[in-house]
Scaffold this active site. Structure first.
Site, PDB file in Angstrom:
ATOM      1  N   ARG A  43       5.082  -0.281   3.102  1.00 37.32           N
ATOM      2  CA  ARG A  43       4.315   1.111   2.853  1.00 37.32           C
ATOM      3  C   ARG A  43       5.335   1.916   2.060  1.00 37.32           C
ATOM      4  NH1 ARG A  43       3.580   4.204   7.185  1.00 37.32           N
ATOM      5  NH2 ARG A  43       1.989   5.512   6.257  1.00 37.32           N
ATOM      6  N   LYS A 105      10.441  -1.983  15.864  1.00 33.81           N
ATOM      7  CA  LYS A 105       9.534  -2.299  15.206  1.00 33.81           C
ATOM      8  C   LYS A 105       9.256  -3.701  15.326  1.00 33.81           C
ATOM      9  CE  LYS A 105       7.609  -1.701  10.382  1.00 33.81           C
ATOM     10  NZ  LYS A 105       7.346  -1.076   9.190  1.00 33.81           N
ATOM     11  N   ARG A 235       8.680  11.244  13.464  1.00 32.32           N
ATOM     12  CA  ARG A 235       9.666  10.407  14.171  1.00 32.32           C
ATOM     13  C   ARG A 235       9.825  10.965  15.485  1.00 32.32           C
ATOM     14  NH1 ARG A 235      14.882  11.926  12.403  1.00 32.32           N
ATOM     15  NH2 ARG A 235      14.440  13.503  10.965  1.00 32.32           N
TER      16      ARG A 235
HETATM   17  C1  BTN Z   1       5.183  -1.644   6.262  1.00 34.20           C
HETATM   18  O1  BTN Z   1       5.666  -1.770   7.503  1.00 34.20           O
HETATM   19  O2  BTN Z   1       5.775  -0.987   5.545  1.00 34.20           O
HETATM   20  C2  BTN Z   1       4.147  -2.604   6.102  1.00 34.20           C
HETATM   21  C3  BTN Z   1       4.658  -4.060   5.899  1.00 34.20           C
HETATM   22  C4  BTN Z   1       3.524  -4.903   5.448  1.00 34.20           C
HETATM   23  C5  BTN Z   1       4.018  -6.474   5.204  1.00 34.20           C
HETATM   24  C6  BTN Z   1       2.824  -7.460   4.904  1.00 34.20           C
HETATM   25  S1  BTN Z   1       3.556  -9.194   4.817  1.00 34.20           S
HETATM   26  C7  BTN Z   1       1.805  -9.686   4.345  1.00 34.20           C
HETATM   27  C8  BTN Z   1       1.457  -8.500   3.332  1.00 34.20           C
HETATM   28  N1  BTN Z   1       2.013  -8.829   2.032  1.00 34.20           N
HETATM   29  C9  BTN Z   1       2.701  -7.895   1.544  1.00 34.20           C
HETATM   30  O3  BTN Z   1       3.436  -7.925   0.408  1.00 34.20           O
HETATM   31  N2  BTN Z   1       2.937  -7.069   2.583  1.00 34.20           N
HETATM   32  C10 BTN Z   1       1.989  -7.192   3.572  1.00 34.20           C
END
Ligand code: BTN
Length: 237
Positions: A43, A105, A235
């Site tokens: 994100r 996390k 947070r």
């Molecule tokens: C976050 O925590 O910021 C979100 C992470 C999301 C990762 C997943 S892995 C599968 C899919 N493909 C990506 O490029 N991102 C999501």
């Protein structure tokens, strides 16, 4: 209704790939799993580092499908709740998008739309990344948790097998009924419940769980605020 399932040994990002396909008109419901992502995305434009590079070190997949909910708010919360409930009773949900275990996390969710707005809805890509093995090094502000620490039997294929059908059902259920019917279950796993939190705008208060629309409720000195997903980050204090 079913979906196509596909496993790729390597791709830049399963989210990016499904968005590319949708833009090219390939918008059938698809589950895309990658054994390795070379440009996984998180994100806020962050990089998502997936595992130590070994297949199974992390579970990375995206579910892409056309969706037409009356209200989009709370979709990523519904996704996180479904994944958490499928995997382990001790997994907590850190509003809006993360799965936590013991204050760290465990998994992240990235929901995107392909931008091809159709009259009957949009193509949505739901990306889920779960740490399966312990991660070493990397650019992490907090050391992440990993799935096998919760349950050694939960390797990537087992975890995926457990969570896929419930996730597809949860997304279809969200499309029909929205987030409201899920709020109570989300709050039962809320990592922030009752805790002092600080919003990215500096406001401090006590987190009181999510409302029926998925907004985080925070009691502050100046009153109760409902934080819409992505409006501010939160947070623990
Ligand atoms: C976050 O925590 O910021 C979100 C992470 C999301 C990762 C997943 S892995 C599968 C899919 N493909 C990506 O490029 N991102 C999501």
């Amino acid at each position: 209704p079913g979906f196509i399932a596909e496993v790729l040994p390597e791709i830049d990002s399963t989210n990016t790939e499904l968005i590319r396909r949708a833009r090219a008109g390939r918008d059938a419901p698809t589950l895309l799993v990658a054994e390795r992502q070379t440009a996984g995305r998180g994100r806020m434009g962050r990089h998502w580092q997936g595992g130590p590079g070994e297949p199974g070190g992390a579970l990375a997949f995206s579910l892409g499908l056309p969706l037409a909910p009356a209200d989009w708010s709370g979709l990523s919360l519904a996704v996180g709740l479904s994944v958490a409930e499928s995997l382990h009773p001790d997994i907590r949900l850190k509003w809006p998008n993360d799965l936590w275990w013991q204050g760290r996390k465990l998994a992240g969710i990235l929901v995107e739309t392909a931008g091809t707005a159709q009259a009957d809805g949009r193509f949505v890509v739901i990306g889920v990344g779960i740490n399966v093995e312990p991660l070493e090094g990397g650019d992490f502000s907090t050391r992440p948790a990993w799935l096998k620490a919760l349950d050694p039997a939960l390797d990537a294929p087992t975890a995926l097998g457990r969570l896929v059908q419930p996730l597809v059902r949860a997304v279809r259920g969200f499309e029909r009924h929205g987030f409201a019917p899920l709020a109570e279950r989300f709050n039962a796993r809320d990592a922030f419940a009752g805790l002092a939190v600080r919003l990215s705008d500096g406001t401090e208060g006590q987190a009181l769980g999510v409302a029926a629309n998925g907004a985080l409720r925070v009691q502050t000195d100046t009153g109760l605020r409902e934080i819409i997903s992505s409006e501010v980050s939160v947070r623990p204090l």
